[in-house]
Design a protein around this motif. Structure first.
Motif, PDB file in Angstrom:
ATOM      1  N   GLY A  11       0.805  -1.209   0.000  1.00 38.10           N
ATOM      2  CA  GLY A  11       0.000   0.000   0.000  1.00 38.10           C
ATOM      3  C   GLY A  11       0.846   1.271   0.000  1.00 38.10           C
ATOM      4  O   GLY A  11       0.367   2.324  -0.355  1.00 38.10           O
ATOM      5  N   ARG A  17       2.124   0.899  -6.195  1.00 41.31           N
ATOM      6  CA  ARG A  17       1.225   1.646  -5.344  1.00 41.31           C
ATOM      7  C   ARG A  17      -0.241   1.580  -5.767  1.00 41.31           C
ATOM      8  O   ARG A  17      -1.099   1.115  -5.028  1.00 41.31           O
ATOM      9  N   TYR A  18      -0.498   1.994  -6.963  1.00 40.26           N
ATOM     10  CA  TYR A  18      -1.896   2.060  -7.352  1.00 40.26           C
ATOM     11  C   TYR A  18      -2.521   0.693  -7.457  1.00 40.26           C
ATOM     12  O   TYR A  18      -3.631   0.451  -7.021  1.00 40.26           O
ATOM     13  N   ALA A  21      -4.211  -0.888  -4.366  1.00 49.11           N
ATOM     14  CA  ALA A  21      -5.534  -0.564  -3.856  1.00 49.11           C
ATOM     15  C   ALA A  21      -6.640  -0.806  -4.858  1.00 49.11           C
ATOM     16  O   ALA A  21      -7.773  -0.974  -4.486  1.00 49.11           O
TER      17      ALA A  21
ATOM     18  N   THR B 227      -5.752   4.728  -2.826  1.00 46.99           N
ATOM     19  CA  THR B 227      -4.909   3.913  -1.944  1.00 46.99           C
ATOM     20  C   THR B 227      -5.119   4.240  -0.466  1.00 46.99           C
ATOM     21  O   THR B 227      -4.607   3.539   0.399  1.00 46.99           O
ATOM     22  N   GLY B 246      -9.735   1.363  -0.465  1.00 52.94           N
ATOM     23  CA  GLY B 246      -9.740   1.021  -1.884  1.00 52.94           C
ATOM     24  C   GLY B 246     -10.773   1.800  -2.671  1.00 52.94           C
ATOM     25  O   GLY B 246     -11.264   1.332  -3.694  1.00 52.94           O
TER      26      GLY B 246
END
Lengths: 421, 421
Positions: A11, A17-18, A21, B227, B246
């Motif tokens: 996270g 990163r993206y 999530a 995120t 999310g």
């Protein structure tokens, strides 16, 4: 979040990163595979037609994915179900011997090892003395030697061993190290547990919180439906909780969700080792109860006995009807009921399971108090009941959970873990 | 979980049961569309290349989906970004006037209406007297008349109005009715709010919890990254929280997650209207603070003034330096800090926002107390900081959230909401 890949890092890291999530970009075949494996596992046995209904996938997709899973040896045909008018349907099941994983729980009273198969069954379990009070570098060597021993004795094909899960009380950072601990575990703070164990065992290693792992273990081994929102209230020497929704553990932003043992239930209560005041764990965890029992003159064996062993002795006295012991445990149960109520009000699970070594010995004394308090005081009680029950894997639930997280990471590729982080 | 489709029902109903929890079978185009819309919205402006990086989708998929979104009028090209060596990249943005939604917050001190556009901006807002103390059937007629009036005055094309979101304090059942309420709202318990409002307004209607909606509103209107794990601590007359991870609100099994106002912080505390003892709301919510202030002789206007109006008067006295008022608010802040700490330990957010009408007036007094307590006492403080801040939409955050949930449901088809239930 990918357990083996590094918990909270997914996270917070820059690169993935993206994706961490928003997992909707997973390739369709990966998604189908993960989902089908999860449904077959949760269902024990299921036909292809039922799989299509349960997953919303087309029959053609189900057939294709199942054929591949059979070729890989992960799924097997196990017979035929009852006919529903047409020809009887072939039933599918997970092939439990296709994969194995090891789980280790670092406890203050001992170290629990579990070897689990792909079905979540415990193939082998053993315990040895506590390692948390020893030098972490030395403990790593001991764990590696134990792991080699069990793999040899069990006779499993080492190529089918997917990895080693290690669980400890929280909090953790990025699934690589412990960032806060009470004695005797303070030497482990900031020690690179995962890295050192990977070097010593030559296995992929996953580090997670004991209560979090427990939630995954219950899901995997107890056939809990993917639609369940589960809160696993864990009592070892500490008190915590593992959360699971949609079939995946919920970790929060830093991988430390569920720390219900350190919520305040008395603003003027004692200072807890964590630095907060009036925590449930400080007021009513096994260490507090044992200390109170000793002050009341209850004989719990030697003073240097591990807390959980002394707590077990107290629980047995209480179960045998000893009034002083019973009062002490019931007083603790009042606080654990408040912790359970907090979990239920904040997380809104439909299943609450009491688990961990302390509930394994004293669960029958806690369960009615917790269940009644939750049923009567839950804010949303008008919207339906919450089922409250004891785990059947109390003593080794966290070690089993550790192994489960390894199996989950093996079967559900990294991205597929993401929706619930 | 699909807000418009019925909250908790998605997790419990028979038909869509499995799909509710395991959404991985969503068709790839639906997933890509939802994700791209979400990233464009959160980014304000973004190029196609950046979209591909952020989503993990191929450039070809991004181009195809974006072309469709432009054709539908949901996304527009808004200029060119800085060159990174090659030719400058065309920037994309949400077309805010493409869709609108109405949000209504039923409060004890008044009723807040918001008309929001697709970008999450408030096009129009207005307040009228409280309706929760009136007959619900009569209130439905009043809301419908207000809705007709605002649609007419705003001059928006009614075909672009996607629906009406109504939010109230919890708990709710299956997003259709309120199951527990304190005076003056008791007449609303079990009243078919959603059904009656749909009949009266001829709009799709969504019913949700005020704090839950607030989390969605903050996400939508404040450009919070997908995120982020967000906890929105909401204080109106009651105290609650909305959770989001999310990019979707986390509702729990029955749609009632986040009820942190009704966790026990004093086992021997007063009985709360909810039936529990020592709740944060009973000890330190606006009603308790106002009662204590009046007992201490503080002049807060007429005794029959709505609680939030009297609380606002007290907050203004405290902000002006009145010692008695300040002590009362700071005492309340100590308890709200404990509620925030509980949320942070259990949910592990990386962003905690104080919002709702009570924080809109008294937030500057609460923020430092809450932020300091969380920073110092959070169990996982070693794993990184939690950002704590005040909402910029305090007074109408819940009504804006209600409108946002309607927009989300319109843009993200039912199944796409599921991962977070």
């Amino acid at each position: 979040m990918a357990p083996a890949g590094g918990g909270a890092a997914a996270g917070h890291g820059a690169a993935g990163r993206y994706r961490g999530a928003v997992p909707l970009a997973l390739s369709a075949p990966t998604q189908s595979r993960t989902m089908i494996l999860d449904v077959v596992r949760a269902s024990r046995t299921i036909s292809r037609v039922e799989l299509a209904t349960a997953t919303g996938l087309t029959q053609a997709t189900v057939s294709t994915v199942v054929r591949r899973l059979i070729d890989e040896g992960l799924v097997v045909e196990v017979g035929r179900g009852a006919s529903t008018g047409g020809k009887p349907r072939t039933l599918l099941a997970i092939e439990p011997t296709a994969r194995y994983a090891l789980g280790v729980q670092l406890g203050t009273d001992g170290t629990t090892f579990v070897l689990a198969d792909l079905g979540g069954a415990i193939v082998s379990r053993w315990r040895r003395g506590a390692l948390v009070g020893t030098d972490p570098g030395h403990a790593v060597g001991t764990i590696a030697a134990e792991v080699d021993g069990i793999v040899e004795r069990s006779g499993i094909d080492r190529r089918r061993l997917t990895g080693l899960g290690v669980v400890a009380p929280g909090p953790l950072q990025a699934a690589t190290r412990i960032v806060l601990a009470q004695p005797p575990m303070t030497a482990w703070v900031d020690f690179p547990v995962r890295e050192r164990l990977e070097a010593a065992t030559r296995l992929p290693v996953l580090l997670d919180n004991d209560a979090t792992a427990t939630a995954a273990g219950l899901y995997w081994a107890d056939g809990i439906a993917p639609t369940t929102t589960l809160a696993a209230l864990f009592m070892g020497q500490g008190v915590g909780a593992g959360l699971l929704t949609g079939g995946r553990v919920f970790r929060g932003a830093s991988g430390n969700a569920g720390e219900v043992g350190h919520v305040t239930v008395d603003l003027d209560g004692p200072v807890c080792w964590c630095g907060n005041r009036g925590c449930v764990e400080a007021l009513a965890g096994p260490a507090a109860v044992v200390e109170r029992a000793r002050a009341a003159g209850v004989d719990l064996g030697d003073d240097d006995r591990p807390v959980l062993a002394a707590f077990g002795a107290l629980a047995r006295l209480a179960l045998a009807g000893d009034r002083v012991a019973l009062d002490l445990v019931e007083d603790s149960a009042r606080y654990l009921a408040v912790a359970a109520h907090t979990l239920v009000n904040v997380v809104d699970p439909d299943l609450l399971v009491l688990t961990g070594p302390a509930f394994a010995v004293a669960g029958p004394l806690y369960l009615p108090v917790v269940a009644q308090h939750v049923a009567e005081h839950r804010f949303a009680r008008g919207s339906g009941p919450v089922q409250v029950r004891l785990s059947t894997h109390g003593p080794e639930s966290a070690a089993l959970g550790a192994a489960t997280l390894v199996l989950q990471a093996e079967l559900a590729p990294r991205g597929a873990e993401a929706p619930l982080t």
